[in-house]
Write an enzyme that holds these catalytic residues in place. Structure first.
Site, mmCIF file in Angstrom:
data_model
loop_
_atom_site.group_PDB
_atom_site.id
_atom_site.type_symbol
_atom_site.label_atom_id
_atom_site.label_comp_id
_atom_site.label_asym_id
_atom_site.label_seq_id
_atom_site.Cartn_x
_atom_site.Cartn_y
_atom_site.Cartn_z
ATOM 1 N N ALA A 31 1.684 -24.739 74.886
ATOM 2 C CA ALA A 31 0.573 -25.568 74.391
ATOM 3 C C ALA A 31 -0.684 -24.697 74.344
ATOM 4 O O ALA A 31 -1.725 -25.019 74.916
ATOM 5 C CB ALA A 31 0.375 -26.819 75.244
ATOM 6 N N HIS A 36 -5.835 -19.233 76.346
ATOM 7 C CA HIS A 36 -4.662 -18.352 76.344
ATOM 8 C C HIS A 36 -4.870 -17.177 75.379
ATOM 9 O O HIS A 36 -4.533 -16.036 75.701
ATOM 10 C CB HIS A 36 -3.414 -19.120 75.898
ATOM 11 C CG HIS A 36 -3.029 -20.261 76.790
ATOM 12 N ND1 HIS A 36 -3.026 -21.566 76.355
ATOM 13 C CD2 HIS A 36 -2.626 -20.304 78.082
ATOM 14 C CE1 HIS A 36 -2.622 -22.354 77.339
ATOM 15 N NE2 HIS A 36 -2.379 -21.620 78.400
ATOM 16 N N VAL A 175 -12.632 -19.855 79.273
ATOM 17 C CA VAL A 175 -13.106 -20.183 77.935
ATOM 18 C C VAL A 175 -13.410 -21.675 77.895
ATOM 19 O O VAL A 175 -12.606 -22.492 78.369
ATOM 20 C CB VAL A 175 -12.060 -19.812 76.863
ATOM 21 C CG1 VAL A 175 -12.530 -20.226 75.472
ATOM 22 C CG2 VAL A 175 -11.769 -18.315 76.913
HETATM 23 N N1 LIG Z 1 -9.958 -22.214 79.573
HETATM 24 C C1 LIG Z 1 -9.284 -21.125 79.956
HETATM 25 N N2 LIG Z 1 -9.867 -19.922 79.916
HETATM 26 C C2 LIG Z 1 -9.212 -18.806 80.318
HETATM 27 N N3 LIG Z 1 -7.937 -18.807 80.762
HETATM 28 C C3 LIG Z 1 -7.306 -19.987 80.818
HETATM 29 C C4 LIG Z 1 -7.928 -21.204 80.432
HETATM 30 N N4 LIG Z 1 -7.043 -22.222 80.608
HETATM 31 C C5 LIG Z 1 -5.918 -21.670 81.090
HETATM 32 N N5 LIG Z 1 -6.063 -20.336 81.222
HETATM 33 C C6 LIG Z 1 -5.087 -19.398 81.763
HETATM 34 O O1 LIG Z 1 -3.923 -19.385 80.975
HETATM 35 C C7 LIG Z 1 -2.808 -19.052 81.797
HETATM 36 C C8 LIG Z 1 -1.690 -20.037 81.567
HETATM 37 O O2 LIG Z 1 -2.117 -21.304 82.026
HETATM 38 P P1 LIG Z 1 -1.447 -22.651 81.586
HETATM 39 O O3 LIG Z 1 -0.399 -22.393 80.601
HETATM 40 O O4 LIG Z 1 -1.179 -23.458 82.793
HETATM 41 O O5 LIG Z 1 -2.627 -23.345 80.734
HETATM 42 P P2 LIG Z 1 -3.637 -24.463 81.156
HETATM 43 O O6 LIG Z 1 -4.583 -24.694 80.066
HETATM 44 O O7 LIG Z 1 -4.157 -24.132 82.545
HETATM 45 O O8 LIG Z 1 -2.746 -25.728 81.239
HETATM 46 P P3 LIG Z 1 -2.887 -26.884 82.300
HETATM 47 O O9 LIG Z 1 -4.332 -27.180 82.479
HETATM 48 O O10 LIG Z 1 -2.130 -27.973 81.708
HETATM 49 O O11 LIG Z 1 -2.271 -26.300 83.549
HETATM 50 C C9 LIG Z 1 -3.317 -19.043 83.236
HETATM 51 O O12 LIG Z 1 -3.573 -17.707 83.635
HETATM 52 C C10 LIG Z 1 -4.601 -19.822 83.125
HETATM 53 O O13 LIG Z 1 -5.543 -19.489 84.124
#
Ligand SMILES: Nc1ncnc2c1ncn2[C@@H]1O[C@H](COP(=O)(O)OP(=O)(O)OP(=O)(O)O)[C@@H](O)[C@H]1O
Ligand SMILES: [Mg+2]
Length: 287
Positions: A31, A36, A175
């Site tokens: 997602a 990411h 972000v």
């Molecule tokens: N807004 C963001 N800015 C920078 N890195 C992010 C952000 N959101 C998630 N990440 C990073 O992306 C990587 C994968 O995280 P993940 O796939 O769990 O996404 P997520 O947006 O955190 O999803 P959820 O909130 O549902 O857990 C992790 O290292 C996480 O810290």
């Protein structure tokens, strides 16, 4: 160029063998959003090739959490990775990742039981176990994680240090949307009204940041006031925790603390649980 998509260990092994030079891994649960993608771009600066793992890890979800409804957007994720020039996507099924219930697992220790770990028992054990497996499977030189999950990042750094894992850990900043909301795959659960209420998380962190010169109690007071107001909103915010912690241990800092700290918050809006944080530097203050 479209990335190689590996679904099995065999496919991963042959794709990995094709990669010469250094490799950076960005572990994700899919997602994919701009947060990411920012990590993927950072990975591209750090190594010759970039691998993205997409795996919704059952081990890190509690029994009453959102594993079943977690967003899965594989086709769009592949397109986003292709647009960023990703070389390899590692997307195993649950059966491929866990052919049997894993008996041997990692323990996050005390840091896994405080703050976010107190609200989600076993969560960080599940995160560390899958991240270690991903490292062993993909064998990256460097792995990139987001600062949005600050406690996860601290624990992964600690795992790598404590267990001499031969992977360099790099972090990318959080972000945000223009209005402050930290990007998260879970944001897509929010209705427009819930999203408006959810803005209180980043607003509370900013209020705390503005009080940084006045010390920990003032920081927490300023941030708490914003959350308290949002508790009265429609739909309401239901705060879980707000804490000012040491970024290396996630223990609360004392009133005389000077140096690095991180203000962390978690709350529910409707059925969606959100987390956010901001790093702060506290100057020594006069008594
Ligand atoms: N807004 C963001 N800015 C920078 N890195 C992010 C952000 N959101 C998630 N990440 C990073 O992306 C990587 C994968 O995280 P993940 O796939 O769990 O996404 P997520 O947006 O955190 O999803 P959820 O909130 O549902 O857990 C992790 O290292 C996480 O810290
Ligand atoms: Mg996440």
């Amino acid at each position: 160029m479209t990335p190689v998509i590996a679904r099995t260990r065999e496919e991963l092994a042959s794709a990995r063998a094709e990669i010469t030079g250094t490799l950076a891994l960005v572990p994700t649960m899919g997602a994919l959003h701009e947060g990411h993608l920012s990590l993927i771009r950072r990975a591209g600066e750090l190594a010759d090739a970039v691998a993205v793992s997409i795996f919704v890890n059952p081990l890190q979800f509690g029994p009453h959490e959102d594993l079943d409804r977690y967003p899965r957007t594989f086709e769009a994720d592949v397109a986003a990775c292709a647009a960023e020039g990703v070389d390899l996507i590692w997307a195993p099924t649950v059966e491929e990742m866990y052919p049997a219930q894993p008996q041997v697992r990692l323990s996050a220790g005390r840091m896994g039981t405080v703050v976010e770990g107190a609200s989600r028992p076993g969560h960080f054990d599940g995160v560390l176990t899958v991240v270690m497996k991903l490292f062993n499977q993909v064998r990256p030189d460097v792995a990139v994680f987001g600062a949005k999950d600050a406690q996860q990042l601290a624990l992964i750094r600690r795992m790598v240090a404590d267990l001499d894992v031969p992977v360099r850990i790099e972090a990318g900043p959080t972000v945000r949307e223009a209005d402050g909301l930290a990007l998260s795959s879970r944001n897509r659960y929010l209705s427009p009204e819930e999203r408006r209420t959810a803005l209180a998380l980043s607003r509370a962190l900013r209020a705390g940041e503005q009080a940084a010169g006045e010390g920990p109690a003032a920081i927490l007071h300023a941030a708490r006031a914003v959350l308290a107001e949002a508790e009265q909103a429609d739909p309401p915010l239901v705060p879980d925790y707000l804490e000012l912690v040491d970024p290396a241990t996630f223990e609360p800092v004392g009133e005389s603390h000077a140096g690095e700290a991180v203000l962390v918050v978690a709350a529910k809006v409707g059925t969606t649980r959100l987390i956010d944080n901001v790093p702060l530097t506290l100057e020594p203050r006069e008594k």
